[in-house]
Enzyme design. Structure first.
Site, PDB file in Angstrom:
ATOM      1  N   GLY A  92       3.699  -1.615 -10.572  1.00 20.53           N
ATOM      2  CA  GLY A  92       5.152  -1.655 -10.607  1.00 20.53           C
ATOM      3  C   GLY A  92       5.835  -0.351 -10.244  1.00 20.53           C
ATOM      4  O   GLY A  92       7.049  -0.316 -10.087  1.00 20.53           O
ATOM      5  N   LEU A  93       5.071   0.727 -10.128  1.00 22.84           N
ATOM      6  CA  LEU A  93       5.683   2.010  -9.758  1.00 22.84           C
ATOM      7  C   LEU A  93       5.420   2.314  -8.294  1.00 22.84           C
ATOM      8  O   LEU A  93       5.717   3.387  -7.794  1.00 22.84           O
ATOM      9  CB  LEU A  93       5.135   3.144 -10.628  1.00 22.84           C
ATOM     10  CG  LEU A  93       5.359   2.966 -12.124  1.00 22.84           C
ATOM     11  CD1 LEU A  93       4.665   4.072 -12.903  1.00 22.84           C
ATOM     12  CD2 LEU A  93       6.855   2.951 -12.443  1.00 22.84           C
ATOM     13  N   SER A  94       4.827   1.329  -7.625  1.00 25.54           N
ATOM     14  CA  SER A  94       4.564   1.423  -6.204  1.00 25.54           C
ATOM     15  C   SER A  94       3.597   2.527  -5.825  1.00 25.54           C
ATOM     16  O   SER A  94       3.799   3.251  -4.858  1.00 25.54           O
ATOM     17  CB  SER A  94       5.879   1.587  -5.448  1.00 25.54           C
ATOM     18  OG  SER A  94       5.725   0.955  -4.234  1.00 25.54           O
ATOM     19  N   SER A  95       2.517   2.617  -6.581  1.00 27.37           N
ATOM     20  CA  SER A  95       1.477   3.560  -6.178  1.00 27.37           C
ATOM     21  C   SER A  95       0.940   3.161  -4.808  1.00 27.37           C
ATOM     22  O   SER A  95       0.553   4.021  -4.015  1.00 27.37           O
ATOM     23  CB  SER A  95       0.345   3.591  -7.198  1.00 27.37           C
ATOM     24  OG  SER A  95      -0.125   2.297  -7.446  1.00 27.37           O
ATOM     25  N   SER A  96       0.971   1.864  -4.472  1.00 30.51           N
ATOM     26  CA  SER A  96       0.455   1.435  -3.163  1.00 30.51           C
ATOM     27  C   SER A  96       1.261   2.052  -2.032  1.00 30.51           C
ATOM     28  O   SER A  96       0.698   2.600  -1.079  1.00 30.51           O
ATOM     29  CB  SER A  96       0.517  -0.083  -2.982  1.00 30.51           C
ATOM     30  OG  SER A  96       0.471  -0.755  -4.171  1.00 30.51           O
ATOM     31  N   ALA A  97       2.587   1.952  -2.115  1.00 29.63           N
ATOM     32  CA  ALA A  97       3.399   2.531  -1.039  1.00 29.63           C
ATOM     33  C   ALA A  97       3.323   4.054  -1.088  1.00 29.63           C
ATOM     34  O   ALA A  97       3.354   4.712  -0.049  1.00 29.63           O
ATOM     35  CB  ALA A  97       4.843   2.064  -1.153  1.00 29.63           C
ATOM     36  N   ALA A  98       3.194   4.627  -2.291  1.00 30.94           N
ATOM     37  CA  ALA A  98       3.100   6.092  -2.381  1.00 30.94           C
ATOM     38  C   ALA A  98       1.817   6.587  -1.710  1.00 30.94           C
ATOM     39  O   ALA A  98       1.838   7.583  -0.978  1.00 30.94           O
ATOM     40  CB  ALA A  98       3.155   6.551  -3.833  1.00 30.94           C
ATOM     41  N   ASP A 144      10.064  -0.209  -1.407  1.00 29.04           N
ATOM     42  CA  ASP A 144       9.201   0.832  -1.988  1.00 29.04           C
ATOM     43  C   ASP A 144       9.144   2.089  -1.122  1.00 29.04           C
ATOM     44  O   ASP A 144       9.426   3.195  -1.570  1.00 29.04           O
ATOM     45  CB  ASP A 144       7.767   0.300  -2.162  1.00 29.04           C
ATOM     46  CG  ASP A 144       7.711  -0.963  -3.001  1.00 29.04           C
ATOM     47  OD1 ASP A 144       8.592  -1.138  -3.846  1.00 29.04           O
ATOM     48  OD2 ASP A 144       6.784  -1.769  -2.802  1.00 29.04           O
TER      49      ASP A 144
HETATM   50  C1  GLA Z   1       7.041  -4.972  -5.152  1.00 29.99           C
HETATM   51  C2  GLA Z   1       7.193  -5.051  -3.649  1.00 29.99           C
HETATM   52  C3  GLA Z   1       8.615  -4.676  -3.209  1.00 29.99           C
HETATM   53  C4  GLA Z   1       9.659  -5.458  -3.991  1.00 29.99           C
HETATM   54  C5  GLA Z   1       9.377  -5.394  -5.488  1.00 29.99           C
HETATM   55  C6  GLA Z   1      10.285  -6.275  -6.303  1.00 29.99           C
HETATM   56  O1  GLA Z   1       7.152  -3.640  -5.567  1.00 29.99           O
HETATM   57  O2  GLA Z   1       6.262  -4.199  -3.024  1.00 29.99           O
HETATM   58  O3  GLA Z   1       8.757  -4.864  -1.810  1.00 29.99           O
HETATM   59  O4  GLA Z   1       9.722  -6.792  -3.548  1.00 29.99           O
HETATM   60  O5  GLA Z   1       8.032  -5.764  -5.787  1.00 29.99           O
HETATM   61  O6  GLA Z   1      11.593  -5.857  -6.170  1.00 29.99           O
END
Ligand code: GLA
Length: 412
Positions: free
Chosen positions: A143-149, A191
């Site tokens: 949920g903290l977007s470690s994947s995109a980071a 993200d």
């Molecule tokens: C994940 C996805 C994002 C977004 C959020 C919910 O983090 O990677 O693109 O859809 O969920 O807002």
């Protein structure tokens, strides 16, 4: 007996960088003086959840906790090899740029291979040098977007060793390639845009259709903190209901446009639906479609109001909107698992919490709360006690970290 301090204290950035450089030297023989460093922050999305893939408007901030990657160009003896190790996973990722392997389920190296694949299709022959690197993260996953980071960190590193120039807009699309094409998650650009473009203390407001953003001044520095609370539930997003929800939103968009007499709606997303059409036809939709569309239009209204509240420094209203967003994620978007829903309920009833919601998609991982400064320890203690009663198994991995905000990803 409960632990007197429920807050985790991740190590300081300088210490982490020094230790990663030592390891890069030990494992790959790179002297510290030749090591480059990328700091790529985790992100939160206080308002605008589950609407980026429908090209809605969203908001975000980068946390002052980050993924750090220490790296150097691949040696002349093996110039097209990519090798990396993670402090958080045991096995080395190693591959050749000429034969980038496909995704392997559950493998941490997917984002590195995906970044190389994205750069290869974008830059062709100009992308020719591999790298060696050591990466680590501090925050519990989900949920903290470690994947995109990590995706952004690998992109910036590989671009650096290849002398490739890519601006934020380019990197947003390159990261999208990693997620949508290499990994297979049909997510939007929320993200990586926050991770690349956030500014300390300010709220980033992004229009996912126009792909344009602003960073907005708001409450005075030090007037709030962000508490991140981990549920102990971890699992890859591709394996959750994420893609199913995206498909349901698209169905809802098609049904609404069809009800309004439009015939060309095969690729529609909810942003294509005028709000008047939604109000006029929502009652006739099947229950699931009606709920997804209700979430989208409600969330767009909350983002509009939240941006206005932020710029007036009205944290109380901003927090209330976050909590309402969390409620709509549960009731209308129907995401979240019982442990995540418990954490949300416990947070919103704790004194000192201005607002809370799931962070990210909400099927696993963390909840976030906007809190009054100095209250984190007491809030975390209340939440941990309640969570332990309701979910004793998951609560063994409960963790809470108090964070501030930061700038987006950068090479040091
Ligand atoms: C994940 C996805 C994002 C977004 C959020 C919910 O983090 O990677 O693109 O859809 O969920 O807002």
């Amino acid at each position: 007996m409960s632990d007197p301090n429920p807050l985790l204290q991740p190590p300081a950035l300088d210490e982490r960088i020094a230790s990663l450089k030592r390891r890069l030297n030990r494992v790959y023989g790179v002297p510290a003086s030749e090591a480059h460093v990328v700091v790529s922050p985790y992100r939160i999305c206080p308002l605008g959840a589950h609407v980026d893939h429908q090209l809605g408007r969203v908001t975000g901030m980068a946390l002052d906790q980050a993924i750090v990657l220490v790296f150097a160009a691949a040696p002349d003896a093996a110039p097209r090899t990519v090798r990396a190790r993670s402090r958080n996973f045991p096995v080395e990722t190693r591959f050749d740029l000429d034969t980038i392997p496909p995704k392997r389920p559950g493998d941490w190296g997917n984002y590195l291979r995906g970044a190389a694949a994205a750069l290869k299709q974008r830059f062709g022959e100009r992308f020719q040098r591999g790298m060696v690197g050591i990466i680590d993260g501090t925050m519990p996953i989900g949920g903290l977007s470690s994947s995109a980071a990590v995706g952004v960190a690998y992109l910036l590193a590989l671009e650096t060793v290849n002398g490739l120039k890519a601006g934020a807009a380019d990197n947003i699309h390159l990261n999208r390639f990693i997620e949508n094409h290499y990994i297979g998650l049909n997510n939007g650009i929320l993200d990586q845009t926050i991770i690349l473009a956030a500014r300390r203390g300010r709220l980033l407001a992004l229009d996912c259709q126009a792909e344009q953003w602003q960073v907005l001044d708001g409450p005075a520095p030090g007037s709030f903190e962000i508490l991140v609370v981990h549920s102990g539930v971890e699992q890859s997003l591709v394996a959750t209901g994420y893609n199913q929800r995206v498909a349901e939103c698209r169905d809802a968009a098609c049904q609404l446009l069809a009800a309004a007499g439009q015939t060309d709606h095969a690729d529609a997303v909810l942003r294509d639906v005028p709000e008047t059409v939604f109000h006029e036809h929502v009652a006739a939709l099947p229950a699931a479609s009606a709920k997804r569309a209700t979430h989208f239009f409600g969330e767009q209204a909350r983002v509009r109001e939240g941006v206005a509240a932020w710029t007036r420094a009205n944290l109380k209203r901003f927090g209330e909107l976050m909590t309402a967003s969390g409620r709509s994620s549960i009731e209308n978007y129907e995401c979240g698992s019982p442990p995540l829903i418990s954490l949300y309920e416990l947070l919103i009833s704790a004194p000192g919490v201005l607002g809370a919601r799931f962070s990210g998609a909400g099927f696993r991982g963390n909840c976030i709360a906007l809190i009054e400064p100095g209250r984190a320890g007491a809030i975390a203690e209340i939440v941990r006690a309640g969570y332990t009663r309701r979910h004793p198994v998951e609560a063994k991995a409960f963790a809470a970290v108090v964070c501030g905000t930061d700038d987006g990803a950068r090479l040091l």
